[in-house]
Design a protein around this motif. Structure first.
Motif, PDB file in Angstrom:
ATOM      1  N   THR A 113      -2.943   6.931  -4.973  1.00  0.00           N
ATOM      2  CA  THR A 113      -2.450   6.158  -4.131  1.00  0.00           C
ATOM      3  C   THR A 113      -2.846   4.285  -3.983  1.00  0.00           C
ATOM      4  O   THR A 113      -3.684   4.112  -5.968  1.00  0.00           O
ATOM      5  CB  THR A 113      -3.838   6.557  -3.153  1.00  0.00           C
ATOM      6  OG1 THR A 113      -3.149   7.235  -2.474  1.00  0.00           O
ATOM      7  CG2 THR A 113      -4.136   5.578  -2.373  1.00  0.00           C
ATOM      8  N   SER A 139       0.337   5.553  -0.393  1.00  0.00           N
ATOM      9  CA  SER A 139      -0.529   6.561  -0.810  1.00  0.00           C
ATOM     10  C   SER A 139       0.204   8.183  -0.659  1.00  0.00           C
ATOM     11  O   SER A 139       0.814   7.903   0.756  1.00  0.00           O
ATOM     12  CB  SER A 139      -1.683   7.159   0.148  1.00  0.00           C
ATOM     13  OG  SER A 139      -2.789   8.104  -0.408  1.00  0.00           O
ATOM     14  N   LEU A 184       0.961  -1.158   0.263  1.00  0.00           N
ATOM     15  CA  LEU A 184      -0.150   0.189  -0.009  1.00  0.00           C
ATOM     16  C   LEU A 184       0.923   1.195  -0.198  1.00  0.00           C
ATOM     17  O   LEU A 184       2.321   1.011   0.505  1.00  0.00           O
ATOM     18  CB  LEU A 184      -0.839   0.211   1.466  1.00  0.00           C
ATOM     19  CG  LEU A 184      -1.863   0.998   1.625  1.00  0.00           C
ATOM     20  CD1 LEU A 184      -2.856   0.579   2.340  1.00  0.00           C
ATOM     21  CD2 LEU A 184      -1.354   2.682   2.145  1.00  0.00           C
ATOM     22  N   THR A 244      -7.032   5.415   1.652  1.00  0.00           N
ATOM     23  CA  THR A 244      -7.309   3.782   1.126  1.00  0.00           C
ATOM     24  C   THR A 244      -6.604   3.196   2.599  1.00  0.00           C
ATOM     25  O   THR A 244      -6.368   3.075   3.746  1.00  0.00           O
ATOM     26  CB  THR A 244      -5.712   3.749   0.806  1.00  0.00           C
ATOM     27  OG1 THR A 244      -5.135   2.224   0.560  1.00  0.00           O
ATOM     28  CG2 THR A 244      -3.909   4.336   1.373  1.00  0.00           C
ATOM     29  N   VAL A 292     -10.461   1.656  -1.437  1.00  0.00           N
ATOM     30  CA  VAL A 292      -9.495   3.698  -2.335  1.00  0.00           C
ATOM     31  C   VAL A 292     -10.409   4.824  -2.525  1.00  0.00           C
ATOM     32  O   VAL A 292     -10.681   4.148  -3.093  1.00  0.00           O
ATOM     33  CB  VAL A 292      -8.328   3.181  -3.453  1.00  0.00           C
ATOM     34  CG1 VAL A 292      -7.932   4.616  -3.550  1.00  0.00           C
ATOM     35  CG2 VAL A 292      -7.984   2.611  -2.959  1.00  0.00           C
ATOM     36  N   SER A 314      -6.206   5.068  -7.583  1.00  0.00           N
ATOM     37  CA  SER A 314      -7.248   6.754  -7.283  1.00  0.00           C
ATOM     38  C   SER A 314      -6.079   7.237  -8.725  1.00  0.00           C
ATOM     39  O   SER A 314      -5.055   6.887  -9.712  1.00  0.00           O
ATOM     40  CB  SER A 314      -6.508   7.386  -6.181  1.00  0.00           C
ATOM     41  OG  SER A 314      -5.198   8.200  -6.184  1.00  0.00           O
ATOM     42  N   ASP A 335      -6.964  11.492  -0.726  1.00  0.00           N
ATOM     43  CA  ASP A 335      -6.785   9.815  -1.412  1.00  0.00           C
ATOM     44  C   ASP A 335      -7.030   9.008   0.504  1.00  0.00           C
ATOM     45  O   ASP A 335      -6.800  10.070   1.128  1.00  0.00           O
ATOM     46  CB  ASP A 335      -6.086   9.590  -1.524  1.00  0.00           C
ATOM     47  CG  ASP A 335      -6.051   9.482  -3.309  1.00  0.00           C
ATOM     48  OD1 ASP A 335      -6.707  10.369  -3.783  1.00  0.00           O
ATOM     49  OD2 ASP A 335      -5.275   9.171  -4.098  1.00  0.00           O
ATOM     50  N   VAL A 366      -3.381  -0.129  -3.942  1.00  0.00           N
ATOM     51  CA  VAL A 366      -3.572  -0.989  -3.649  1.00  0.00           C
ATOM     52  C   VAL A 366      -3.138  -1.885  -4.082  1.00  0.00           C
ATOM     53  O   VAL A 366      -3.750  -2.149  -4.888  1.00  0.00           O
ATOM     54  CB  VAL A 366      -4.324  -1.087  -2.064  1.00  0.00           C
ATOM     55  CG1 VAL A 366      -5.001  -2.210  -1.184  1.00  0.00           C
ATOM     56  CG2 VAL A 366      -4.541   0.117  -1.376  1.00  0.00           C
ATOM     57  N   ASP A 412     -10.943   8.192  -3.118  1.00  0.00           N
ATOM     58  CA  ASP A 412     -10.192   9.762  -4.435  1.00  0.00           C
ATOM     59  C   ASP A 412     -11.162  11.313  -3.651  1.00  0.00           C
ATOM     60  O   ASP A 412     -12.687  10.357  -3.974  1.00  0.00           O
ATOM     61  CB  ASP A 412      -9.737   9.736  -5.421  1.00  0.00           C
ATOM     62  CG  ASP A 412      -9.769  10.361  -6.096  1.00  0.00           C
ATOM     63  OD1 ASP A 412      -8.851  11.660  -4.862  1.00  0.00           O
ATOM     64  OD2 ASP A 412      -8.201  10.775  -7.160  1.00  0.00           O
ATOM     65  N   ALA A 459     -11.873   6.327  -9.960  1.00  0.00           N
ATOM     66  CA  ALA A 459     -10.509   5.282  -9.751  1.00  0.00           C
ATOM     67  C   ALA A 459     -11.030   4.246 -10.325  1.00  0.00           C
ATOM     68  O   ALA A 459     -11.656   3.952 -11.290  1.00  0.00           O
ATOM     69  CB  ALA A 459     -10.710   4.681  -8.086  1.00  0.00           C
TER      70      ALA A 459
END
Length: 262
Positions: free
Chosen positions: A256, A7, A5, A20, A35, A198, A18, A258, A37, A124
């Motif tokens: 961001t 961000s 992860l 997450t 996530v 994002s 953002d 993940v 945004d 996203a």
């Protein structure tokens, strides 16, 4: 299970809008990721005392908790309940009817032994990788389909294209918008890994054309999320025509990612 992860805010002088989260329930069965945004308004929404980061933190926190605690709800049901909970947190003090009330885009996934659920609202991005390496993007392209002239018009600035037919949809104050999300399920055995981004991180593909979604996924798997974001920053800094290519958008954006290998 491998997870990663990152961000990163657009710059040191701006808050990261953002949100997450990655949740692995105590039961040990499945998990969830999200996530969000924040949709930055051109001006503070009249009648609301809260910032976009406040809204994203509230909505993202509710979405994450409900994703693991309410397995009886579908992901659209989870998002609807999270929007309701967040709206209730400031409905008594703020005018939530204004089109520029704080809002966010959403990418979310949830999985157990049987299925992987997915949901995307606005720009996203969610990517699903199959065991054979095939990458399927889950996209809500309503914003991308709007003519460039419309994106530059007062209709976007003042919010009148948001959450309207012929425009695009975001998570704001109306829980019914969850029905507008791109959502569904696929068998758990057909998904090897999941990534959510994002739009600031998705610029690697969508704006700068460094590669397609499968190639982006290969960067995440091989070099990691931080390498992807750093390459986006290099491209933003090095492109002398960035502002033109971005249609007048900000040169840098919160980024961001993940990544979860199931």
């Amino acid at each position: 299970m491998r997870t990663e992860l990152i961000s990163e805010p657009a710059g040191p002088d701006r808050p990261n809008e953002d949100f997450t989260a990655l949740a692995l329930p105590a039961s040990g069965r499945g998990g969830a990721l999200a996530v969000l945004d924040g949709v930055t308004p051109s001006a503070v929404a009249p009648g609301c005392a809260h910032s976009v980061p406040w809204y994203c933190a509230r909505l993202g926190g509710a979405l994450t908790e409900l994703s693991v605690s309410r397995r009886d709800l579908t992901l659209p049901g989870v998002l609807s309940a999270a929007i309701s909970r967040t709206a209730e947190a400031h409905a008594a003090t703020c005018d939530l009817s204004h089109p520029r009330t704080p809002q966010a885009t959403v990418a979310a996934a949830r999985w157990d032994e049987a299925v992987v659920e997915y949901l995307v609202l606005c720009d996203a991005v969610l990517l699903l990788e199959a065991p054979d390496g095939t990458v399927t993007p889950v996209l809500d392209d309503r914003l991308a389909r709007l003519p460039r002239a419309a994106l530059r018009s007062a209709a976007v600035v003042d919010g009148t294209l948001r959450n309207k037919e012929g425009g695009f949809f975001t998570a704001a104050a109306d829980p019914a918008v969850a029905r507008r999300a791109v959502s569904g399920t696929v068998p758990r055995g057909s998904v090897r890994a999941v990534a959510a981004l994002s739009d600031g991180a998705a610029r690697w593909t969508e704006t700068f054309g460094e590669g397609d979604w499968a190639e982006l996924f290969a960067v995440l798997r091989g070099r990691g999320a931080a390498a992807l974001v750093e390459r986006v920053r290099e491209l933003e800094r090095g492109d002398a025509e960035a502002r033109v290519r971005l249609g007048g958008a900000k040169t840098h954006d919160d980024a961001t990612v993940v990544f979860v290998e199931l």
